[in-house]
Design a protein around this motif. Structure first.
Motif, PDB file in Angstrom:
ATOM      1  N   ALA A  63       0.834  -1.210   0.000  1.00 41.05           N
ATOM      2  CA  ALA A  63       0.000   0.000   0.000  1.00 41.05           C
ATOM      3  C   ALA A  63       0.865   1.254   0.000  1.00 41.05           C
ATOM      4  O   ALA A  63       0.570   2.225  -0.706  1.00 41.05           O
ATOM      5  CB  ALA A  63      -0.937  -0.002   1.207  1.00 41.05           C
ATOM      6  N   PHE A  64       1.952   1.217   0.771  1.00 35.35           N
ATOM      7  CA  PHE A  64       2.815   2.398   0.833  1.00 35.35           C
ATOM      8  C   PHE A  64       3.480   2.647  -0.518  1.00 35.35           C
ATOM      9  O   PHE A  64       3.575   3.794  -0.977  1.00 35.35           O
ATOM     10  CB  PHE A  64       3.878   2.224   1.912  1.00 35.35           C
ATOM     11  N   ALA A  65       3.936   1.582  -1.171  1.00 32.88           N
ATOM     12  CA  ALA A  65       4.605   1.738  -2.459  1.00 32.88           C
ATOM     13  C   ALA A  65       3.666   2.355  -3.487  1.00 32.88           C
ATOM     14  O   ALA A  65       4.068   3.211  -4.291  1.00 32.88           O
ATOM     15  CB  ALA A  65       5.115   0.385  -2.946  1.00 32.88           C
ATOM     16  N   VAL A  66       2.404   1.939  -3.476  1.00 34.38           N
ATOM     17  CA  VAL A  66       1.429   2.501  -4.411  1.00 34.38           C
ATOM     18  C   VAL A  66       1.215   3.988  -4.135  1.00 34.38           C
ATOM     19  O   VAL A  66       1.194   4.810  -5.060  1.00 34.38           O
ATOM     20  CB  VAL A  66       0.090   1.738  -4.319  1.00 34.38           C
ATOM     21  N   ALA A  67       1.072   4.343  -2.850  1.00 32.84           N
ATOM     22  CA  ALA A  67       0.849   5.747  -2.486  1.00 32.84           C
ATOM     23  C   ALA A  67       2.048   6.601  -2.860  1.00 32.84           C
ATOM     24  O   ALA A  67       1.899   7.715  -3.386  1.00 32.84           O
ATOM     25  CB  ALA A  67       0.561   5.862  -0.988  1.00 32.84           C
ATOM     26  N   GLU A  68       3.246   6.081  -2.610  1.00 33.09           N
ATOM     27  CA  GLU A  68       4.451   6.855  -2.932  1.00 33.09           C
ATOM     28  C   GLU A  68       4.582   7.038  -4.441  1.00 33.09           C
ATOM     29  O   GLU A  68       4.969   8.097  -4.925  1.00 33.09           O
ATOM     30  CB  GLU A  68       5.692   6.149  -2.373  1.00 33.09           C
ATOM     31  N   ALA A  69       4.245   6.003  -5.208  1.00 31.61           N
ATOM     32  CA  ALA A  69       4.311   6.117  -6.668  1.00 31.61           C
ATOM     33  C   ALA A  69       3.322   7.148  -7.190  1.00 31.61           C
ATOM     34  O   ALA A  69       3.579   7.816  -8.202  1.00 31.61           O
ATOM     35  CB  ALA A  69       4.043   4.751  -7.299  1.00 31.61           C
ATOM     36  N   ASN A  70       2.205   7.301  -6.493  1.00 30.37           N
ATOM     37  CA  ASN A  70       1.189   8.262  -6.928  1.00 30.37           C
ATOM     38  C   ASN A  70       1.637   9.708  -6.774  1.00 30.37           C
ATOM     39  O   ASN A  70       0.984  10.624  -7.284  1.00 30.37           O
ATOM     40  CB  ASN A  70      -0.106   8.058  -6.138  1.00 30.37           C
ATOM     41  N   LEU A  71       2.745   9.923  -6.076  1.00 32.91           N
ATOM     42  CA  LEU A  71       3.251  11.282  -5.929  1.00 32.91           C
ATOM     43  C   LEU A  71       3.843  11.817  -7.226  1.00 32.91           C
ATOM     44  O   LEU A  71       4.058  13.029  -7.353  1.00 32.91           O
ATOM     45  CB  LEU A  71       4.322  11.331  -4.826  1.00 32.91           C
ATOM     46  N   TRP A  72       4.107  10.929  -8.161  1.00 33.17           N
ATOM     47  CA  TRP A  72       4.813  11.335  -9.379  1.00 33.17           C
ATOM     48  C   TRP A  72       4.062  10.857 -10.604  1.00 33.17           C
ATOM     49  O   TRP A  72       3.295   9.905 -10.549  1.00 33.17           O
ATOM     50  CB  TRP A  72       6.238  10.752  -9.395  1.00 33.17           C
ATOM     51  N   LEU A  73       4.300  11.523 -11.712  1.00 33.39           N
ATOM     52  CA  LEU A  73       3.802  11.047 -12.994  1.00 33.39           C
ATOM     53  C   LEU A  73       4.871  11.314 -14.050  1.00 33.39           C
ATOM     54  O   LEU A  73       5.773  12.139 -13.858  1.00 33.39           O
ATOM     55  CB  LEU A  73       2.479  11.713 -13.363  1.00 33.39           C
ATOM     56  N   THR A  74       4.783  10.575 -15.150  1.00 31.28           N
ATOM     57  CA  THR A  74       5.737  10.727 -16.243  1.00 31.28           C
ATOM     58  C   THR A  74       5.050  11.446 -17.389  1.00 31.28           C
ATOM     59  O   THR A  74       3.963  11.046 -17.828  1.00 31.28           O
ATOM     60  CB  THR A  74       6.248   9.356 -16.705  1.00 31.28           C
ATOM     61  N   LYS A  75       5.646  12.510 -17.867  1.00 31.01           N
ATOM     62  CA  LYS A  75       5.079  13.253 -18.980  1.00 31.01           C
ATOM     63  C   LYS A  75       6.161  13.558 -20.006  1.00 31.01           C
ATOM     64  O   LYS A  75       7.349  13.614 -19.666  1.00 31.01           O
ATOM     65  CB  LYS A  75       4.425  14.537 -18.482  1.00 31.01           C
ATOM     66  N   GLN A  76       5.758  13.729 -21.228  1.00 28.11           N
ATOM     67  CA  GLN A  76       6.711  14.018 -22.289  1.00 28.11           C
ATOM     68  C   GLN A  76       6.928  15.521 -22.407  1.00 28.11           C
ATOM     69  O   GLN A  76       5.974  16.304 -22.410  1.00 28.11           O
ATOM     70  CB  GLN A  76       6.208  13.466 -23.624  1.00 28.11           C
ATOM     71  N   VAL A  77       8.208  15.882 -22.482  1.00 29.41           N
ATOM     72  CA  VAL A  77       8.582  17.286 -22.639  1.00 29.41           C
ATOM     73  C   VAL A  77       9.602  17.385 -23.764  1.00 29.41           C
ATOM     74  O   VAL A  77      10.222  16.384 -24.164  1.00 29.41           O
ATOM     75  CB  VAL A  77       9.153  17.864 -21.327  1.00 29.41           C
ATOM     76  N   LYS A  87       9.858  12.699 -18.669  1.00 32.75           N
ATOM     77  CA  LYS A  87      10.359  13.366 -17.475  1.00 32.75           C
ATOM     78  C   LYS A  87       9.432  13.053 -16.303  1.00 32.75           C
ATOM     79  O   LYS A  87       8.211  13.101 -16.434  1.00 32.75           O
ATOM     80  CB  LYS A  87      10.420  14.877 -17.680  1.00 32.75           C
ATOM     81  N   ARG A  88      10.050  12.712 -15.173  1.00 29.15           N
ATOM     82  CA  ARG A  88       9.284  12.405 -13.950  1.00 29.15           C
ATOM     83  C   ARG A  88       9.048  13.715 -13.194  1.00 29.15           C
ATOM     84  O   ARG A  88       9.984  14.386 -12.792  1.00 29.15           O
ATOM     85  CB  ARG A  88      10.066  11.412 -13.089  1.00 29.15           C
ATOM     86  N   VAL A  89       7.782  14.044 -13.007  1.00 33.42           N
ATOM     87  CA  VAL A  89       7.437  15.320 -12.367  1.00 33.42           C
ATOM     88  C   VAL A  89       6.459  15.062 -11.232  1.00 33.42           C
ATOM     89  O   VAL A  89       5.742  14.048 -11.222  1.00 33.42           O
ATOM     90  CB  VAL A  89       6.811  16.300 -13.381  1.00 33.42           C
ATOM     91  N   PRO A  90       6.403  15.963 -10.253  1.00 38.59           N
ATOM     92  CA  PRO A  90       5.435  15.789  -9.165  1.00 38.59           C
ATOM     93  C   PRO A  90       4.005  15.837  -9.701  1.00 38.59           C
ATOM     94  O   PRO A  90       3.680  16.625 -10.583  1.00 38.59           O
ATOM     95  CB  PRO A  90       5.705  16.984  -8.242  1.00 38.59           C
ATOM     96  N   ARG A  91       3.190  14.929  -9.187  1.00 40.43           N
ATOM     97  CA  ARG A  91       1.774  14.946  -9.542  1.00 40.43           C
ATOM     98  C   ARG A  91       1.075  15.943  -8.604  1.00 40.43           C
ATOM     99  O   ARG A  91       0.973  15.713  -7.408  1.00 40.43           O
ATOM    100  CB  ARG A  91       1.166  13.563  -9.359  1.00 40.43           C
ATOM    101  N   ARG A  92       0.640  17.049  -9.156  1.00 36.74           N
ATOM    102  CA  ARG A  92       0.038  18.090  -8.339  1.00 36.74           C
ATOM    103  C   ARG A  92      -1.359  18.432  -8.845  1.00 36.74           C
ATOM    104  O   ARG A  92      -1.607  18.418 -10.047  1.00 36.74           O
ATOM    105  CB  ARG A  92       0.893  19.370  -8.330  1.00 36.74           C
ATOM    106  N   ILE A  93      -2.203  18.709  -7.914  1.00 41.10           N
ATOM    107  CA  ILE A  93      -3.546  19.198  -8.248  1.00 41.10           C
ATOM    108  C   ILE A  93      -3.678  20.581  -7.617  1.00 41.10           C
ATOM    109  O   ILE A  93      -3.485  20.742  -6.405  1.00 41.10           O
ATOM    110  CB  ILE A  93      -4.646  18.269  -7.698  1.00 41.10           C
ATOM    111  N   ARG A 978      -0.376  17.094  -3.375  1.00 44.57           N
ATOM    112  CA  ARG A 978      -0.008  15.887  -4.088  1.00 44.57           C
ATOM    113  C   ARG A 978      -1.007  14.793  -3.805  1.00 44.57           C
ATOM    114  O   ARG A 978      -1.655  14.770  -2.767  1.00 44.57           O
ATOM    115  CB  ARG A 978       1.394  15.437  -3.659  1.00 44.57           C
ATOM    116  N   ASN A 979      -1.109  13.859  -4.739  1.00 44.09           N
ATOM    117  CA  ASN A 979      -2.102  12.798  -4.608  1.00 44.09           C
ATOM    118  C   ASN A 979      -1.681  11.697  -3.662  1.00 44.09           C
ATOM    119  O   ASN A 979      -2.501  10.952  -3.176  1.00 44.09           O
ATOM    120  CB  ASN A 979      -2.392  12.172  -5.972  1.00 44.09           C
ATOM    121  N   GLY A 980      -0.402  11.510  -3.417  1.00 44.05           N
ATOM    122  CA  GLY A 980       0.032  10.388  -2.579  1.00 44.05           C
ATOM    123  C   GLY A 980      -0.223  10.658  -1.129  1.00 44.05           C
ATOM    124  O   GLY A 980       0.535  11.359  -0.477  1.00 44.05           O
ATOM    125  N   ARG A 981      -1.271  10.087  -0.603  1.00 42.83           N
ATOM    126  CA  ARG A 981      -1.681  10.344   0.792  1.00 42.83           C
ATOM    127  C   ARG A 981      -1.767   9.038   1.543  1.00 42.83           C
ATOM    128  O   ARG A 981      -2.227   8.057   1.010  1.00 42.83           O
ATOM    129  CB  ARG A 981      -3.049  11.041   0.814  1.00 42.83           C
TER     130      ARG A 981
END
Length: 981
Positions: A63-77, A87-93, A978-981
């Motif tokens: 469960a922790f690994a899933v939550a920690e992974a949710n803190l980041w997303l990969t996007k093309q730049v 590029k790995r960037v913080p997942r922010r709302i 961030r989404n990882g809670r």
């Protein structure tokens, strides 16, 4: 871990400041949110690593690994050379408020003028309405279009910079949404002003949020709305000779010449929304903007194409509707706007005199001063004025109240500001010093205001009578000392003997803390003394012992309480002859030398937290003049007095009064633990205890919560046919009259369907309501009345009192109702009853009593039990609809029982749409309970200092309509999460 190692948590974390601070934040979060506490996964992981804790031992594996992974997303730049790369960037709302919608709605008569006038006249009238809105909005823009630079809070103060103005747009709507399948809704002219949450600073050209993050716009919403309406009234009077007078309920201004029946006929959408609020369990008079918005959305009907019809078509439809109803739209215009009379078949009227003019003119100065004097009297009135329900008010509150009080002659916002300053210049209005400082002669420092250093019109005021009352109270408390009077009992043997007599028929003795409190009260002669005690700590038992000890020495003891039923209960349970505070003060003012007021040595003021301070000050003055000791008994954690509030807690602190903490009411230890946690401010812990016992009933909707509550009530009441046992052993409580009414009607219907009720009768009740009663119904009496004929168990002390719950024994053909109840006394229960007249019922003297408001339940102990058919014990139970209850009310509701309390809440009542968006829907029953527990605990924290809401929920100095017509949506501080809670 730290406890087992015998070290501090800081040492376990290597004394790293960021980890120690983060751990402290985690502790606070868990205390606030309980099982629903959440933090960023990477922060939790870092803390766990330093503490040598395995995350998979804390959470489910993976469960922790899933939550920690949710803190980041990969996007093309695009890289520097133009190639797309991952590029790995913080997942922010981004969570924030993009803007604000101010809905400015005038009284219904303005919409009807536009509907009934000719096209040309309607256009001219609309120009007046729009000019008023423009001028007031220009005033608000100059005042509120500012930004801020730098950090504000935590000891730092941001710089305020003037902005270039608001950014937004305006939309005019002319018709309400249709009701009942109609093609066209009623006339409802209103304006939506959308303001972007941004302004550009003149000093540096940079953009920032506007008006302190929008807070200042909301603070001025009532003032803006009332000023628009005041300017409209003045300009219609100035141009057309319109006249206005207060409506019968003093809530709004009526336009003379337009029938109220016509206004009601064209208010179908408003009626529909109110009915929806009641169906949802909310009181239309006190519903929040969010609750009203929800009711509007749920009651919407589809808009037909005809709502987009030209103005002239809409006018023809509305005028035809009024003609068909027997009205005469042209006659209304003739009478309402006299200068237009010739155009509508009337006689020519002279042009109205200029009602505004300029102030230097002597006559206008006289009128201005006369208006200022009349408004001062209105706003200084202790029953209806700016301090009728609050100790202090801001200049923004004063602007709103003054604008609402103005009839005509004030054509501009500047004129209204001038009147406000003239009103506040009167010596009976007192400007308070800056926040955090202390007023001379009182202990009531000015509390910190949100953004008080930069928000506009934030300066606070009070009134002279409030300062006088506070000064009297606090001076008396500070001067109170043990040898102040000789009204004491010094003999230990006499005290012990009297206590033995007082407790002879009790199955328990005084506790150590009760003995300590009693010894203080009888051996010290303080003119003012106090006892503070939580629910179930034996305050009534202490008062019984106090009476016997003092009477054994020849002293005369009398009792007081704010409510008549509380005074009656005080007398019944403690033996102290008692009356209401109001009746004593009336007697003091009317006949100060009345022999019945002489010879009193001690006054016991029960439920002193409910006594408002103007009354308290009057009692203190009388007691000092007549050498009478006052002993106040109460609980500063519970509900507070109507009016300016109650200084009971502060007086208790000054005199160092006795404390009662040993809770003897709740039979089970975990129930006592939950209440103790609440009183310690650990609201999430208290709710978690109840939730762990299955006593927090969580549902998705408030309607489901009400249904669950009724189901539980039906289940628990099985096992006895004695209505008095039901009444004393089971009750449903809610914060608002609307929810109480809904529960009562449903409970009555359930009993009727099962054949438990006898013959019925429908009564007309004031306000146009109907009340249906049946033989066998449980009822609550709502009005004190000593004149009714007493029947069963006649006794000199049996009187009809507000708050008494009983059962209907008979209903005559003439509409008389025989009600029987049981009165608790020092010698046990006594049955009493009265024949209630139709006039008493018509005045609202009786309501169904299966459920009651929390306010009415203070002082109640729900303790009787019975055995059900399956052998289990039932009763001694409170069922509490928690939505809408502030901190003191929730504490009262959850502490009335001797057995158990069940708490009911729907998620849609305690969470917002934003909560659902951010966190999704609960996954499973446990998460739903945790979410509701967290929301209820947060609301308890937010309302820790909540003062009693006045009857009807009115805001001091503002009419109900003023509050409802100016709506600003809630705001949320702009932030990134961030989404990882």
């Amino acid at each position: 871990m730290a406890h087992e190692a015998g070290v501090s948590a800081a040492e376990v974390l290597g004394n790293r400041k960021n980890l120690v601070d983060r751990y402290a934040a985690m502790q606070r979060l868990v205390q606030r949110a309980g099982p629903d506490a959440r933090m960023r996964a990477d922060h939790l992981g870092e803390t766990a690593r330093y503490a040598d804790v395995q995350v998979d031992d804390v959470w489910a594996p993976g469960a922790f690994a899933v939550a920690e992974a949710n803190l980041w997303l990969t996007k093309q730049v695009h890289s520097a050379n133009g190639v797309k790369v991952d590029k790995r960037v913080p997942r922010r709302i981004t969570v924030g408020n993009a803007g604000y919608d101010l809905t400015i709605t005038l009284d219904k008569w303005a919409s009807l003028l536009l509907a009934f006038a000719s096209a040309d006249d309607a256009a001219a009238i609309e120009d007046i309405l729009m000019s008023a809105i423009k001028d007031v909005f220009d005033w608000a823009e100059q005042l509120l279009a500012y930004g801020m630079r730098g950090q504000h809070g935590r000891g730092k103060r941001a710089e305020v910079v003037q902005g270039s103005g608001f950014l937004g747009w305006l939309m005019v709507h002319r018709a309400a949404r249709p009701v009942g399948g109609a093609d066209v809704g009623d006339p409802h002219w209103h304006v939506h002003i959308s303001i972007a949450n941004m302004t550009r600073a003149l000093v540096d050209g940079e953009w920032s949020t506007v008006a302190g993050g929008g807070r200042d716009i909301m603070r001025h919403a009532a003032a803006i709305g009332n000023m628009v309406r005041a300017v409209v009234r003045s300009r219609l009077a100035d141009r057309y000779g319109a006249r206005f007078e207060r409506s019968p309920d003093a809530e709004t201004w009526d336009l003379v010449g337009l029938p109220r029946e016509t206004i009601r006929r064209f208010s179908k959408r408003n009626t529909q929304i109110k009915e929806t609020l009641v169906a949802l369990g909310f009181d239309p008079d006190t519903a929040t903007a969010t609750q009203q918005k929800m009711a509007e959305q749920r009651s919407r009907e589809a808009k037909p194409e005809s709502v987009n019809a030209p103005d002239e078509t809409l006018q023809q439809i509305w005028q035809r509707q009024e003609w068909d109803a027997g009205g005469d739209p042209q006659r209304y215009i003739r009478h309402a706007l006299p200068t237009l009379a010739p155009r509508y078949g009337g006689r020519p009227r002279p042009d109205p005199q200029n009602q505004a003019g300029t102030l230097p003119d002597a006559d206008e100065k006289t009128m201005f001063e006369a208006d200022a004097d009349a408004i001062r009297k209105r706003l200084l009135n202790p029953d209806t004025g700016l301090t009728s329900h609050s100790r202090r008010f801001s200049r923004a509150d004063a602007l709103a109240a003054v604008a609402d009080a103005l009839d005509t002659r004030y054509l501009t916002p500047a004129a209204i500001e001038a009147m406000t300053d003239a009103v506040l210049s009167h010596p009976h209005f007192i400007a308070l010093p800056p926040p955090g400082t202390k007023r001379p002669g009182t202990s009531q420092g000015v509390p910190k205001q949100l953004g008080a250093t930069h928000m506009r019109n934030a300066h606070l005021f009070t009134t002279a009578d409030v300062v006088t009352a506070e000064t009297t109270i606090l001076r008396a408390a500070k001067n109170s000392h043990p040898s102040q009077t000789d009204i004491t009992v010094d003999s230990p043997d006499q005290i012990d003997m009297a206590v033995d007599v007082a407790m002879a028929d009790r199955d328990h003795s005084l506790s150590r803390e009760q003995h300590h409190a009693l010894n203080r009260l009888v051996t010290e002669g303080r003119l003012i003394d106090t006892v503070n005690g939580g629910p179930g700590t034996g305050k009534t038992t202490l008062m019984r012992a106090l009476r016997v000890v003092m009477e054994s020495a020849g002293y005369v003891v009398r009792g007081l309480a704010t409510a008549a039923v509380a005074a009656h209960n005080l007398e019944a349970k403690s033996g102290i002859p008692s009356r209401t505070v109001a009746s004593l003060l009336f007697r003091i003012r009317a006949e100060p030398d009345d022999p019945r007021l002489t010879g009193i040595d001690m006054l016991v003021l029960d439920e002193a937290n409910l006594t408002e301070d103007r009354d308290r000050a009057a009692l203190y003055r009388w007691a000092a003049d007549h050498h009478v000791r006052i002993v106040e008994i109460g609980d500063h954690h519970q509900l507070r007095g109507v009016g300016v509030g109650s200084l009971f807690g502060r007086v208790h602190e000054i005199v160092g009064g006795a404390e009662l903490t040993d809770n003897r009411r709740q039979a089970e230890e975990d129930e006592r633990e939950a209440i103790a946690a609440w009183r310690a401010g650990q609201y999430a812990h208290a709710y978690t205890i109840w939730a762990g016992k299955g006593q927090v009933v969580a549902t998705e909707t408030g309607q489901e919560a009400i249904a669950a509550m009724l189901g539980k009530w039906w289940q628990l009441r099985e096992g006895t046919d004695d209505p008095h046992l039901h009444i004393k052993g089971l009750v449903m409580l809610a914060a608002t009259n609307a929810v109480v009414s809904r529960l009562n009607r449903a409970a009555q219907a359930m009993r009727s369907a099962e054949g438990e009720l006898g013959r019925g009768h429908e009564f007309r009740v004031r306000g146009g309501r109907t009340l249906r009663l049946h033989v066998g119904d449980h009822v609550v009496l709502k009005k004190n009345d000593r004149a009714h004929e007493l029947t069963t168990g006649q006794h000199p002390d049996d009187i009809v009192l507000n708050g008494v719950r009983g059962v209907v024994l008979d209903i005559t053909d003439d509409g008389e109702v025989l009600v029987e109840w049981q009165q608790e006394t020092a010698d046990g229960d006594r049955t009493a009853g009265a024949v209630l007249s139709p006039a008493y019922l018509a005045a609202g003297g009786v309501e169904l009593g299966y459920a009651m408001t929390v306010h009415l339940s203070e002082g109640l102990t729900v303790q009787d039990q019975w055995e059900q058919r399956n052998g289990t014990t039932s009763g001694a139970t409170v069922l509490f609809a928690a939505a809408g209850a502030d901190n003191p009310a929730a504490h009262v509701a959850t502490s009335r029982h001797r057995g158990a309390v069940y708490i009911f809440a729907g998620r849609d009542e305690v969470e917002t749409d934003s909560d659902t968006y951010e966190r999704g829907r609960p996954r499973g029953r446990d998460q739903l309970v945790n979410r509701i527990v967290a929301a209820l605990a947060q609301h308890a924290r937010n309302t820790e200092g909540a003062r009693r809401r006045p009857p009807g929920g009115r805001r001091p100095g503002l009419s109900r309509s003023s509050r409802q017509r100016m709506a600003v949506p809630g705001w949320r501080r702009r932030s990134e999460r961030r989404n990882g809670r």
